[in-house]
Each structure stands twice: as C-alpha cells, then as structure tokens.
Scaffold this motif. Structure first.
Motif, short mmCIF file in Angstrom:
data_model
loop_
_atom_site.label_atom_id
_atom_site.label_comp_id
_atom_site.label_asym_id
_atom_site.label_seq_id
_atom_site.Cartn_x
_atom_site.Cartn_y
_atom_site.Cartn_z
N HIS A 220 -19.85 -1.22 -95.08
CA HIS A 220 -19.69 -1.76 -93.74
C HIS A 220 -18.42 -1.25 -93.06
O HIS A 220 -18.39 -1.05 -91.85
CB HIS A 220 -19.65 -3.30 -93.80
CG HIS A 220 -19.43 -3.94 -92.47
ND1 HIS A 220 -20.37 -3.91 -91.46
CD2 HIS A 220 -18.37 -4.61 -91.96
CE1 HIS A 220 -19.90 -4.54 -90.40
NE2 HIS A 220 -18.67 -4.96 -90.67
N TYR A 232 -24.12 -6.07 -92.23
CA TYR A 232 -23.42 -7.07 -91.43
C TYR A 232 -23.30 -8.44 -92.10
O TYR A 232 -22.62 -9.32 -91.58
CB TYR A 232 -24.17 -7.29 -90.11
CG TYR A 232 -24.23 -6.10 -89.19
CD1 TYR A 232 -23.08 -5.60 -88.60
CD2 TYR A 232 -25.44 -5.50 -88.88
CE1 TYR A 232 -23.14 -4.53 -87.72
CE2 TYR A 232 -25.51 -4.43 -88.00
CZ TYR A 232 -24.36 -3.95 -87.42
OH TYR A 232 -24.42 -2.89 -86.55
N ASP A 322 -18.90 1.45 -87.25
CA ASP A 322 -20.20 0.99 -87.71
C ASP A 322 -21.25 1.05 -86.64
O ASP A 322 -22.26 0.36 -86.68
CB ASP A 322 -20.11 -0.46 -88.21
CG ASP A 322 -19.26 -0.55 -89.45
OD1 ASP A 322 -19.48 -1.49 -90.18
OD2 ASP A 322 -18.38 0.29 -89.67
#
Length: 324
Positions: A220, A232, A322
C-alpha cells in the motif's frame, strides 16, 4: 430535543457513561481519544525497539525523520482532541437520534460494529487516495520514503477539518452508538500501527488471507506502478479481495516507498499543507466554475484539460504513491 440532550443520550445509551465518569472525570476526552492517549506510550516503546534494530540502515531509518513523524502524530492528536467533539460528534449524535434501529451492545452487535467500521474505513481510505480533497490530508502519511513504526504516526493535523469522518455516519443512522463506532475505529488504528514495519516478512497463510499485515501494507505504501491504488484495508484485507484492489507483495519487485512527487520541505507546516496549496492553486486557474471545482473530487493526478479538448485524465502524472 436539543442537540446537547442528543449528545448526552448517546453517552448514556453506550453503557459507558458511569465507567467514563469514574476513570476520567477531569479529562476532556472521549473514549476514542483516550485509547490513543493510552496507546501512545506503547507505540513509543515499540518504535524504540525497532529503531535499535534498524538504526544503522539509512534506507530503513532516519532519526530526525522519526522524531518528525511523532511530531506530526502529536499535531494530529491535538487537533482531534480540541475539535472532534465540536465538529464531528454533534453530527453523529444527530444521526443517532434519528437512527433506524435500537441496537443494544452485545457480542453480536459488537462484532457487527467492528466489521461495519472496517468496511467504512476501506471506502474512506480508498476515497482518501482517489479524491484530491481527501488526499490533501492523507498525503503526509505517504510522503516518507521509509517504512517503520514511526511512519504510522505520520498523520495530518487537518484530518478532523476535511471531513473523512462522514464515511462512518451511516453506522450511526443504522443504530450503532457513536461511542462504539469511535472505540472500534480507535482500536483499528492501534492495530494498524503494528503493520508499518519491514521487520515482519510474512505471517501464516490464513492470517495473510483475512487480515491486513505488514506485507500487505508495504504494498500500500509502495509507489511502484503495480502497487499504486492497492490494499486499502484497515484490519481486514478481505475488502480488497472482494472489491478488486488487492495485490500481494512481490519479492522480485520490492516496494519503493514515498510519493512520486516528493515534498520540497521537511517543515511540519509544509508537510501538512503543501497539497492543499497545490489544490487551490490549480482551482484558481481560469476556467468554468464547475470545471475548477472538479479538482476537489477528481483523482489527485487529474489535470484540467485545455478548453478545446475533451476532459481526460493523464496517466503518468501521479503525485501520490497509490493511485493512500
């Protein structure tokens, strides 16, 4: 019923009012904030233990940055302490007053609270990467190029003001007491502190399948193209598997931490506000009002097209790792 009466009713319905009055009559804290205050010394002890193991590797640890991370975390806790009770909790109390169901706290509703809060966290976290207004607060957490326990403390003092707490309001409307919601959220964040490390490689397979782990969370925080916008989850990684955002850590492609457009300063105020500055600068550029406002909810890499071109998103201009 007055708003203050609604707030008092929330605490009474939680079943924790008497305990709270006994434990902390002198503190202006709610239960969620108290969990953070109690957990912070544990965080410091664990971070020092990790520091002693990796302090000689500059790729893993920078002493000045570690202190800076804890300063950022302190700023986050201070603004939460001062403003959460007057900004967020009245809205939760209002939602809970008009709740759909009356739910008593027992093992089943406690489990449902945990699962529901974790699901809300997934969508809040996903939005924090894919909507620039939320990313403006979250970016500070990803701007370090190292992954260690101090990185978990790297939070933004503006979090309470930019409204990410609204993602949990449906829980209160359903009938989950806001105090329970706050406790479940705080315990989730405590858990997530311990997944910010490179010292733990892989856990047993069933744990890796169900829970968010250091391996999953390293992905992540990676700015590698294949790791952007992945993993997430808060406590559970099941949501990423369900909604198609899961990627496993690849030993052949180790995560490169940080954001793709590094912050030009280590000043705390710059770290907290630089993305807001860039956001409002982009919004101030000439154009239609609606087109300018789109910067608030479009992804962070979105660029406003020239007037003669159709709206488009430009790949390769990522300003975050991300896509938070």
């Amino acid at each position: 019923m007055a708003l203050t009466d609604m707030i008092l009713a929330v605490f009474e319905d939680s079943g924790l009012k008497a305990l709270w009055e006994t434990l902390a009559p002198w503190l202006a804290l709610d239960e969620r904030q108290l969990i953070f205050v109690v957990a912070t010394p544990v965080f410091v002890i664990v971070a020092v233990w990790e520091y002693l193991k990796i302090r000689h590797d500059p790729k893993l640890m920078d002493t000045r940055e570690a202190f800076r991370n804890f300063a950022l975390g302190a700023g986050y806790q201070v603004t939460e302490l001062l403003f959460a009770g007057i900004i967020a909790f009245p809205v939760y109390a209002l939602c809970y007053h008009y709740r759909l169901f009356d739910l008593e706290l027992n093992w089943l509703t406690g489990l449902l609270t945990f699962v529901g809060v974790d699901l809300c966290f997934y969508w809040m976290h996903r939005a924090s990467h894919r909507m620039r207004w939320f990313w403006a607060a979250h970016v500070v957490h990803h701007s370090s190029e190292r992954m260690n326990f101090s990185t978990a403390m790297r939070q933004n003092a503006t979090n309470i003001f930019n409204g990410m707490w609204v993602f949990y309001l449906p829980m209160a409307l359903l009938g989950f007491n806001p105090v329970w919601i706050g406790i479940a959220y705080a315990l989730s964040l405590v858990y997530q502190f311990f997944i910010h490390t490179t010292l733990i490689r892989r856990l047993p397979g069933w744990i890796e399948f169900i829970f968010n782990t250091p391996s999953h969370h390293r992905v992540h925080h990676g700015r590698n193209p294949g790791y952007i916008d992945r993993n997430y989850g808060g406590t559970l990684i099941l949501w990423d598997r369900l909604f198609g955002t899961f990627v496993s850590e690849d030993a052949q492609d180790p995560p490169e931490y940080g954001i793709t457009r590094p912050v030009p300063s280590n000043n705390l105020l710059v770290l907290w506000t630089h993305e807001y500055v860039d956001l409002f600068r982009d919004m101030a550029r000439p154009g239609r009002l609606m087109s300018r406002l789109k910067h608030l909810w479009k992804p962070p890499e979105w660029e406003r097209p020239a007037p003669t071109n159709p709206e488009s998103q430009h790949a390769g201009t990522h300003i975050h790792p991300d896509g938070p």
